[in-house]
Motif scaffolding. Sequence first.
Motif, mmCIF file in Angstrom:
data_model
loop_
_atom_site.group_PDB
_atom_site.id
_atom_site.type_symbol
_atom_site.label_atom_id
_atom_site.label_comp_id
_atom_site.label_asym_id
_atom_site.label_seq_id
_atom_site.Cartn_x
_atom_site.Cartn_y
_atom_site.Cartn_z
ATOM 1 N N PRO A 1 9.846 35.616 18.287
ATOM 2 C CA PRO A 1 10.712 34.464 18.039
ATOM 3 C C PRO A 1 11.473 34.489 16.707
ATOM 4 C CG PRO A 1 8.467 33.881 17.550
ATOM 5 C CD PRO A 1 8.437 35.295 18.085
ATOM 6 N N ARG A 2 11.311 35.546 15.923
ATOM 7 C CA ARG A 2 11.990 35.585 14.616
ATOM 8 C C ARG A 2 13.506 35.692 14.780
ATOM 9 N NH1 ARG A 2 10.032 40.740 11.932
ATOM 10 N NH2 ARG A 2 10.335 41.415 14.078
ATOM 11 N N TYR A 3 14.222 35.215 13.770
ATOM 12 C CA TYR A 3 15.657 35.474 13.656
ATOM 13 C C TYR A 3 15.856 36.166 12.314
ATOM 14 C CZ TYR A 3 20.625 35.032 12.939
ATOM 15 O OH TYR A 3 21.946 35.325 12.681
ATOM 16 N N LEU A 4 16.404 37.379 12.364
ATOM 17 C CA LEU A 4 16.502 38.217 11.167
ATOM 18 C C LEU A 4 17.914 38.287 10.591
ATOM 19 C CD1 LEU A 4 14.237 41.171 12.398
ATOM 20 C CD2 LEU A 4 13.581 39.130 11.096
ATOM 21 N N LEU A 5 18.798 37.389 11.022
ATOM 22 C CA LEU A 5 20.191 37.356 10.543
ATOM 23 C C LEU A 5 21.026 38.502 11.103
ATOM 24 C CD1 LEU A 5 19.348 36.546 6.806
ATOM 25 C CD2 LEU A 5 20.162 34.903 8.503
ATOM 26 N N ARG A 6 20.671 38.972 12.276
ATOM 27 C CA ARG A 6 21.376 40.102 12.895
ATOM 28 C C ARG A 6 22.808 39.748 13.303
ATOM 29 N NH1 ARG A 6 18.336 44.456 13.637
ATOM 30 N NH2 ARG A 6 16.106 44.200 13.907
ATOM 31 N N PRO A 7 23.687 40.771 13.404
ATOM 32 C CA PRO A 7 25.087 40.540 13.706
ATOM 33 C C PRO A 7 25.470 40.585 15.186
ATOM 34 C CG PRO A 7 24.774 42.815 13.098
ATOM 35 C CD PRO A 7 23.429 42.137 12.942
ATOM 36 N N GLU A 8 24.604 41.022 16.065
ATOM 37 C CA GLU A 8 25.028 41.335 17.440
ATOM 38 C C GLU A 8 25.670 40.159 18.169
ATOM 39 O OE1 GLU A 8 22.515 44.651 16.211
ATOM 40 O OE2 GLU A 8 22.249 42.484 16.041
ATOM 41 N N ALA A 9 25.155 38.955 18.012
ATOM 42 C CA ALA A 9 25.725 37.813 18.737
ATOM 43 C C ALA A 9 27.140 37.508 18.255
ATOM 44 C CB ALA A 9 24.826 36.591 18.594
ATOM 45 N N VAL B 1 38.451 51.143 14.977
ATOM 46 C CA VAL B 1 37.204 50.905 15.688
ATOM 47 C C VAL B 1 36.153 50.605 14.629
ATOM 48 C CG1 VAL B 1 37.759 52.367 17.661
ATOM 49 C CG2 VAL B 1 36.552 53.346 15.709
ATOM 50 N N PHE B 2 35.087 49.938 15.036
ATOM 51 C CA PHE B 2 33.985 49.662 14.122
ATOM 52 C C PHE B 2 32.833 50.591 14.435
ATOM 53 C CE2 PHE B 2 36.242 45.613 14.055
ATOM 54 C CZ PHE B 2 36.265 45.356 12.695
ATOM 55 N N ASN B 3 32.214 51.153 13.394
ATOM 56 C CA ASN B 3 31.004 51.926 13.638
ATOM 57 C C ASN B 3 29.830 50.959 13.793
ATOM 58 O OD1 ASN B 3 30.183 51.186 11.052
ATOM 59 N ND2 ASN B 3 30.288 53.253 10.213
ATOM 60 N N THR B 4 28.640 51.474 13.961
ATOM 61 C CA THR B 4 27.483 50.605 14.212
ATOM 62 C C THR B 4 27.119 49.747 13.009
ATOM 63 O OG1 THR B 4 25.965 52.366 13.591
ATOM 64 C CG2 THR B 4 26.488 52.140 15.936
ATOM 65 N N GLU B 5 27.671 50.033 11.851
ATOM 66 C CA GLU B 5 27.419 49.222 10.659
ATOM 67 C C GLU B 5 28.596 48.305 10.340
ATOM 68 O OE1 GLU B 5 24.417 49.212 9.290
ATOM 69 O OE2 GLU B 5 23.872 50.659 10.831
ATOM 70 N N ALA B 6 29.502 48.131 11.298
ATOM 71 C CA ALA B 6 30.658 47.238 11.182
ATOM 72 C C ALA B 6 31.692 47.694 10.162
ATOM 73 C CB ALA B 6 30.220 45.809 10.890
ATOM 74 N N HIS B 7 31.728 48.990 9.899
ATOM 75 C CA HIS B 7 32.772 49.524 9.020
ATOM 76 C C HIS B 7 33.971 49.898 9.880
ATOM 77 C CE1 HIS B 7 29.935 49.581 5.768
ATOM 78 N NE2 HIS B 7 29.142 50.418 6.410
ATOM 79 N N PRO B 8 35.169 49.407 9.534
ATOM 80 C CA PRO B 8 36.347 49.770 10.327
ATOM 81 C C PRO B 8 36.780 51.203 10.024
ATOM 82 C CG PRO B 8 36.964 48.336 8.516
ATOM 83 C CD PRO B 8 35.467 48.460 8.480
#
Length: 149
Positions: free
Chosen positions: A41-49, A131-138
Amino acid sequence: MPEIFNLLRCESLEPCEWNQSEWENVADPDLKPGLRSVRDPRYLLRPEAIESVFLMYRMTGKSEYQEMAWRMFQAIRKATETDLAFSAIQSVKVTDTVKDDSMESFWLSETLRYFFLIFSSPDLINLDEFVFNTEAHPLRRPVPFTDES
């Protein structure tokens, strides 16, 4: 959303009709409709949503995704903000959240970047050019090589 969860199954590739009795028979009644169970149930501040909401906004141009993003940001802020920063929380299943005294680097580098971009001009980072890589770098997309080049 929780770190790990299971949804009610839909056997079709087409949208399924909501089945209240099935949900009541198989799901934890303390969860919101559609969620079957929550293993972490944790929320870790992830970006996926917010990343998904950002991409849907950029692909469709529909302002409803910006409205969704703003509600998401307000909810995250309400549950995770501290005097100094933002914190992961132990459970999204409770209203009175317990903070974990930890803030992963992806909160700043990815999650907040997508929140910023969804409210920025679409030409700031044009998805036809980047495009964005997996770390959200354009990363600039390569221009195809032609015989005339």
